[in-house]
Structure formats: C-alpha cells, structure tokens
Design a protein around this motif. Structure first.
Motif, PDB file in Angstrom:
ATOM      1  N   LYS A 102       0.822  -1.204   0.000  1.00  0.00           N
ATOM      2  CA  LYS A 102       0.000   0.000   0.000  1.00  0.00           C
ATOM      3  C   LYS A 102       0.857   1.254   0.000  1.00  0.00           C
ATOM      4  O   LYS A 102       0.543   2.244  -0.671  1.00  0.00           O
ATOM      5  N   HIS A 136      -2.444   4.394 -10.733  1.00  0.00           N
ATOM      6  CA  HIS A 136      -3.646   4.036 -11.482  1.00  0.00           C
ATOM      7  C   HIS A 136      -4.079   2.590 -11.253  1.00  0.00           C
ATOM      8  O   HIS A 136      -5.098   2.165 -11.812  1.00  0.00           O
ATOM      9  N   ARG A 137      -3.328   1.852 -10.446  1.00  0.00           N
ATOM     10  CA  ARG A 137      -3.660   0.435 -10.261  1.00  0.00           C
ATOM     11  C   ARG A 137      -3.966   0.108  -8.795  1.00  0.00           C
ATOM     12  O   ARG A 137      -3.895  -1.034  -8.378  1.00  0.00           O
ATOM     13  N   ARG A 138      -4.347   1.125  -8.034  1.00  0.00           N
ATOM     14  CA  ARG A 138      -4.605   0.883  -6.616  1.00  0.00           C
ATOM     15  C   ARG A 138      -5.834   0.011  -6.388  1.00  0.00           C
ATOM     16  O   ARG A 138      -5.927  -0.684  -5.379  1.00  0.00           O
ATOM     17  N   ALA A 139      -6.786   0.066  -7.318  1.00  0.00           N
ATOM     18  CA  ALA A 139      -8.006  -0.737  -7.151  1.00  0.00           C
ATOM     19  C   ALA A 139      -7.679  -2.222  -7.097  1.00  0.00           C
ATOM     20  O   ALA A 139      -8.333  -2.989  -6.378  1.00  0.00           O
ATOM     21  N   ARG A 140      -6.663  -2.635  -7.835  1.00  0.00           N
ATOM     22  CA  ARG A 140      -6.282  -4.047  -7.824  1.00  0.00           C
ATOM     23  C   ARG A 140      -5.755  -4.451  -6.447  1.00  0.00           C
ATOM     24  O   ARG A 140      -6.048  -5.543  -5.957  1.00  0.00           O
ATOM     25  N   ALA A 152      -6.683  -3.175  -3.730  1.00  0.00           N
ATOM     26  CA  ALA A 152      -7.795  -3.145  -2.774  1.00  0.00           C
ATOM     27  C   ALA A 152      -8.380  -4.536  -2.558  1.00  0.00           C
ATOM     28  O   ALA A 152      -8.923  -4.829  -1.484  1.00  0.00           O
ATOM     29  N   ARG A 153      -8.285  -5.416  -3.566  1.00  0.00           N
ATOM     30  CA  ARG A 153      -8.800  -6.782  -3.395  1.00  0.00           C
ATOM     31  C   ARG A 153      -8.023  -7.521  -2.304  1.00  0.00           C
ATOM     32  O   ARG A 153      -8.595  -8.329  -1.568  1.00  0.00           O
ATOM     33  N   THR A 201      -9.216  -6.276   1.025  1.00  0.00           N
ATOM     34  CA  THR A 201     -10.497  -6.901   1.354  1.00  0.00           C
ATOM     35  C   THR A 201     -10.308  -8.301   1.912  1.00  0.00           C
ATOM     36  O   THR A 201     -11.012  -8.726   2.833  1.00  0.00           O
ATOM     37  N   GLU A 208     -11.647 -10.539 -10.563  1.00  0.00           N
ATOM     38  CA  GLU A 208     -12.623 -10.702  -9.484  1.00  0.00           C
ATOM     39  C   GLU A 208     -12.738 -12.197  -9.183  1.00  0.00           C
ATOM     40  O   GLU A 208     -12.866 -13.006 -10.105  1.00  0.00           O
TER      41      GLU A 208
END
Length: 370
Positions: free
Chosen positions: A223, A234-238, A240-241, A244, A300
C-alpha cells in the motif's frame, strides 16, 4: 526426495531474489546517490549517515518506509544531540561512551518505544562519543546527512519501485496455500481414520500465524509503494482486493486451527466424522486455491465465490456426533470467512449457509436451486 526438496528450495530462493531485486537496486543506487549529494552539494567529507539512511529507509525486507524515515531522522537527531552535548561536557572514553548511550536510549524509549527509533538514537550517540572532536562533521551536518539519505530512499522507492502486487500476491499465496494444506490434511485424516495425519494438520495450522503476519506486513508495504510511486497510482483498485481479503483470510485460518484440533479429537471417539465431511473440506481447500489464482491474476474471484457458495448450501450437521458438529460449525465459519475474502458482505455470506433449522428435504432443494 532429496533432489525434489533441493529443487523446491532453489526455486523458492530464486523467487525471493526476483521479488527483492528491485529493493537491492534501490539500495545500491540510492546509497551511491546519497553519498554524491552529501559530499558534492553539501560539502560533508564523511557523510556516513547518508548512505546508511538509504539502506535503513529502503531495506531489503518489508516495513513502513515513511515511518522508518521519520524514526531514522528523529532518532539520529536525538542521539547526535545528546551525544554532542554530553561529550562536550565530560569528554570521550569508555565510561563516557556507556553513559551517553544509556541516556540517549533512555530518552528515546520515553519519547517512542519503536525499535528503530531507539536503536538509531543509541548508535548515533556511539558514533558521536567515539569520534574524536574536530575530525568529523558536527551534529547538524549528521542530521542533514540522515535526512538526505532518507529522502533519497523514498525517492528511490517511488522511481524504482518493486511491484506492490507481486509482494502482496506472494505473501497471500503463502497464507492461502497454508489454509488449503490444513484442510486437505484434515480431510485425508478423516477419510483414512488416521490420527497421525490429523496431528500433522494441527501442526500445520498452528504454524500459520507467521505467514499471516508476514502477509499483513507485506500488504502495508504494498500500500505504501502504491501511494508513493506514481507508476502504480492508477492500479490501486487491484491492491484493494488484497486489503479486502486480509482480515477474512486471517479469521479463516483461526477457524481452521480449531477445526484441526477437533478433527484430531474426533478420531478417538466412537462415532468419527463421516467421509462426506472430508469431501466438503477438500472442496473448501480447492476454493482457497482458486481464490489465490484469481487474485494473483488480477480478476474478481467469481469462481472461488461460486465454489464456496456450493459448499455453503450443503454444510449441515444432521445426526452426527459432538465432534462432527463442531467440525461442521468451524467449516461453516471458514466458508463465510472466505466468501468475505472474495468481496461478499458478512450478512450475505452468512445467509448463503443452509439454515440449521431447515428440514433435510428443503436443504437438498435449496442446493439444487443454487
């Protein structure tokens, strides 16, 4: 057997080297650059704190680099300040060295008990007390060197970044591999009525906490890299998995430990768990590996979720002994934890389980509908 183990060890070491190679490059380039800046731009003849700061800030292990930078600079400043002050009063020598170190570390502990902070205060005090006055830079110069090296360390992380996803994926893979192994061993123990296999499963389960802690530390580092480095913004969403999945996977392993302990106890009872329960464990084991593969591929985890939902629809302790009831209860908990790791909410994951008060026929019909 020996050759296979040696081959696995070599592959593991090469994989670790590949993962840490960017950090090694960051340390090497950053240390050289820090020395050049401190000597050529700041005019310090022996700026040993500058490259040392880079190594501590970047490191080849995992950890919070920004916190390291703050602790490093403040710790060095404290050690240098206390050391310079005392040495100017009492001079240099063995007892003076001991007194300077003790006072610097005592003040550091009072201010912040962090290991790096205290260590830097003590080591800086040693250097100040051991160096002959007049032959090295003053305290302010040392602070400037520490700050220079720390800033360059952060810049090196930003411009020569290790992949935060590779770091997180490697360590989560270790955690999910451990969970899968525990479930597989417990299933085999039930099928073969083998208490030794059940004991092995319990030992495996008890040894998983270190992998969980390493993953948590790796996730914190990932992180931070994603936050510092523009190359990964631009790839922080990946990533985030992985965030989670972190807590639910930890909970799944805790429940797996209880399951393993009860599995071992159940094999000494008059009514051991049925083979069908072992099959359910094996399906959960396979779902954990599916989760690992899908997260590692950046997808996903829908396949893992579907596999877990299929198991959740069938887990029901009907007409079994006490230990089997406990095992199923823990297995249900593991399924809920892993469903949450796929991104499902707690209420939705719990609702996916077959209700314990539902008649057997209704349970079968619900499973078919799913």
């Amino acid at each position: 057997m020996v050759r296979t183990r040696l081959s696995d060890l070599v592959k593991d070491r090469l994989g670790t080297f590949g993962l840490m190679a960017p950090s090694i490059a960051q340390c090497a380039v950053g240390a050289a650059l820090a020395w050049i800046i401190a000597t050529q731009l700041l005019g310090h003849p022996h700026p040993f704190f500058a490259p040392i700061s880079v190594l501590i800030c970047v490191g080849v292990g995992l950890g919070r680099r920004l916190r390291r930078l703050v602790e490093l600079v403040v710790g060095v400043s404290l050690g240098v300040g206390v050391g310079d002050l005392l040495v100017s009063w009492i001079g240099s020598g063995a007892w003076q060295l001991g007194l300077v170190v003790a006072l610097a570390m005592a003040v550091a502990v009072v201010l912040n008990s962090g290991a790096l902070f205290v260590a830097q205060a003590g080591s800086s005090a040693v250097l100040v007390a051991a160096l002959v006055p007049g032959e090295d830079a003053g305290g302010l110069d040392r602070m400037a060197d520490a700050l220079t090296g720390g800033v360059i360390g952060v810049v090196a992380v930003a411009l020569l970044p290790a992949s935060p996803f590779a770091i997180a994926a490697k360590h989560l893979s270790g955690v999910l591999d451990a969970l899968s192994t525990v479930m597989e061993r417990a299933a085999e123990a039930i099928e073969k009525r083998d208490a030794d296999l059940a004991a092995e499963a319990l030992d495996e389960a008890r040894a998983t906490q270190a992998a969980v802690e390493e993953f948590e530390e790796a996730l914190a580092t990932s992180k931070e890299i994603a936050m510092i480095s523009p190359l990964h913004w631009h790839r922080r969403a990946r990533l985030a998995r992985y965030e989670t999945a972190a807590l639910p996977v930890d909970l799944a392993l805790r429940n797996a430990r209880v399951l393993s302990r009860r599995t071992l106890a159940s094999l000494g009872e008059a009514s051991p768990p049925p083979a069908a329960l072992a099959e359910a464990m094996r399906e959960v084991s396979e779902a954990a590996l599916l989760l690992q593969l899908e997260l590692g591929a950046g997808r996903e985890p829908t396949l893992a979720q579907q596999a877990l939902l299929a198991v959740a629809a069938l887990l029901r302790p009907d007409g079994l002994g006490f230990s089997a009831h406990v095992i199923i209860a823990q297995l249900r908990s593991v399924v809920v934890d892993l469903l949450q790791a796929t991104g499902m909410g707690h209420a939705e994951a719990t609702a996916a389980l077959t209700p314990l008060d539902e008649p057997n026929g209704a349970s079968g019909e619900a499973a078919q509908r799913r």
